[in-house]
Design a protein around this motif. Structure first.
Motif, PDB file in Angstrom:
ATOM      1  N   LEU A  47      -9.155  -0.224   5.408  1.00 58.08           N
ATOM      2  CA  LEU A  47     -10.208  -0.644   4.483  1.00 58.08           C
ATOM      3  C   LEU A  47      -9.614  -1.404   3.303  1.00 58.08           C
ATOM      4  O   LEU A  47     -10.106  -2.471   2.923  1.00 58.08           O
ATOM      5  CB  LEU A  47     -10.974   0.581   3.975  1.00 58.08           C
ATOM      6  N   ILE A  48      -8.547  -0.868   2.737  1.00 59.32           N
ATOM      7  CA  ILE A  48      -7.910  -1.514   1.580  1.00 59.32           C
ATOM      8  C   ILE A  48      -7.361  -2.880   1.975  1.00 59.32           C
ATOM      9  O   ILE A  48      -7.558  -3.875   1.276  1.00 59.32           O
ATOM     10  CB  ILE A  48      -6.795  -0.622   1.004  1.00 59.32           C
ATOM     11  N   MET A  49      -6.671  -2.938   3.107  1.00 61.34           N
ATOM     12  CA  MET A  49      -6.056  -4.200   3.531  1.00 61.34           C
ATOM     13  C   MET A  49      -7.107  -5.257   3.861  1.00 61.34           C
ATOM     14  O   MET A  49      -6.974  -6.424   3.497  1.00 61.34           O
ATOM     15  CB  MET A  49      -5.150  -3.968   4.732  1.00 61.34           C
ATOM     16  N   SER A  50      -8.156  -4.859   4.553  1.00 62.97           N
ATOM     17  CA  SER A  50      -9.185  -5.830   4.937  1.00 62.97           C
ATOM     18  C   SER A  50      -9.965  -6.322   3.730  1.00 62.97           C
ATOM     19  O   SER A  50     -10.342  -7.494   3.650  1.00 62.97           O
ATOM     20  CB  SER A  50     -10.143  -5.220   5.965  1.00 62.97           C
ATOM     21  N   SER A  51     -10.191  -5.451   2.753  1.00 60.84           N
ATOM     22  CA  SER A  51     -10.943  -5.832   1.560  1.00 60.84           C
ATOM     23  C   SER A  51     -10.101  -6.694   0.639  1.00 60.84           C
ATOM     24  O   SER A  51     -10.606  -7.629   0.004  1.00 60.84           O
ATOM     25  CB  SER A  51     -11.423  -4.588   0.804  1.00 60.84           C
ATOM     26  N   ALA A  52      -8.806  -6.386   0.553  1.00 56.36           N
ATOM     27  CA  ALA A  52      -7.926  -7.090  -0.384  1.00 56.36           C
ATOM     28  C   ALA A  52      -7.341  -8.360   0.208  1.00 56.36           C
ATOM     29  O   ALA A  52      -6.796  -9.193  -0.511  1.00 56.36           O
ATOM     30  CB  ALA A  52      -6.802  -6.167  -0.843  1.00 56.36           C
ATOM     31  N   GLY A  53      -7.399  -8.510   1.519  1.00 52.70           N
ATOM     32  CA  GLY A  53      -6.862  -9.700   2.154  1.00 52.70           C
ATOM     33  C   GLY A  53      -5.370  -9.856   1.983  1.00 52.70           C
ATOM     34  O   GLY A  53      -4.843 -10.968   2.018  1.00 52.70           O
ATOM     35  N   GLY A  54      -4.679  -8.746   1.767  1.00 53.87           N
ATOM     36  CA  GLY A  54      -3.230  -8.795   1.620  1.00 53.87           C
ATOM     37  C   GLY A  54      -2.744  -9.206   0.244  1.00 53.87           C
ATOM     38  O   GLY A  54      -1.538  -9.277   0.008  1.00 53.87           O
ATOM     39  N   ILE A  70       0.834  -1.195   0.000  1.00 53.11           N
ATOM     40  CA  ILE A  70       0.000   0.000   0.000  1.00 53.11           C
ATOM     41  C   ILE A  70       0.871   1.249   0.000  1.00 53.11           C
ATOM     42  O   ILE A  70       0.599   2.216  -0.721  1.00 53.11           O
ATOM     43  CB  ILE A  70      -0.946   0.016   1.224  1.00 53.11           C
ATOM     44  N   ASN A  71       1.903   1.251   0.814  1.00 50.83           N
ATOM     45  CA  ASN A  71       2.774   2.427   0.909  1.00 50.83           C
ATOM     46  C   ASN A  71       3.415   2.767  -0.429  1.00 50.83           C
ATOM     47  O   ASN A  71       3.582   3.947  -0.766  1.00 50.83           O
ATOM     48  CB  ASN A  71       3.848   2.200   1.974  1.00 50.83           C
TER      49      ASN A  71
END
Length: 206
Positions: free
Chosen positions: A18-25, A1-2
């Motif tokens: 939000l991005i991390m939880s939605s994308a699952g890493g 993300i960074n």
């Protein structure tokens, strides 16, 4: 993300979570999520410095899964683009472009409209050429299996069966069951088209 959002001076924790939880890493899903947020004006791009519109984010129903993300994107496509993806989804993850006009449940797609929809879907990265031979590609593939599944699931059940019958007919032509490379695919389409006797004959030939 960074790395993707390095031009955002201070990335709000709410947005990164939000991005991390939605994308699952998943890196590819993270890229798609960022592109979705840019498209919906949550992230405003500018040289060297991006801005985050938290008010826009609050109003936006952000998909929480990859399937939800593709579902939202599918819903924003034109009717012609949706119809092309639905027909392609029936044919398979990789499909012959020439077979698309054979699939028709009363919603014919004129050649010019099909070409325009196909070009738009290619430009957006939903469909990719499948280079099995030298020269202009005759087959294309879905970039993501999830998009194919979303498109397929959007087809009404009664239309799915007819599409599969037509797909089997397009692949088989006027040929009797025989050990062709595509015999298993023909059988599969006949089976999903509720033509079990023909399916059995082609499975036996595969």
């Amino acid at each position: 993300i960074n790395d993707l959002l390095s031009d955002v001076p201070q990335l709000p924790l709410r947005l990164s979570d939000l991005i991390m939880s939605s994308a699952g890493g998943n890196p590819q899903t993270i890229e798609m999520m960022v592109a979705y947020l840019i498209e919906h004006n949550v992230l405003l791009q500018a040289p060297k410095r991006w801005r985050v519109q938290l008010e826009t984010l609050r109003k936006l129903r952000v998909p929480r899964t990859l399937q939800g993300l593709f579902g939202a994107q599918f819903g924003e496509l034109s009717p012609e683009e949706q119809l092309l993806l639905q027909k392609a989804a029936v044919l398979g993850s990789t499909f012959p472009l020439a077979a698309l006009p054979s699939l028709d449940t009363g919603q014919p797609l004129a050649a010019a409209k099909q070409q325009a929809a196909h070009a738009s879907l290619q430009k957006a990265g939903y469909l990719l050429p499948h280079y099995a031979t030298i020269g202009k590609p005759t087959h294309f593939r879905f970039r993501q299996a999830t998009l194919q599944q979303v498109a397929y699931n959007s087809i009404r059940l009664v239309e799915r069966a007819l599409y599969h019958q037509q797909a089997a007919g397009a692949l088989a032509g006027n040929r009797a069951p025989q050990p062709l490379p595509e015999a298993a695919a023909i059988a599969h389409h006949f089976e999903l088209g509720d033509q079990q006797a023909l399916a059995a004959d082609w499975y036996a030939a595969a």
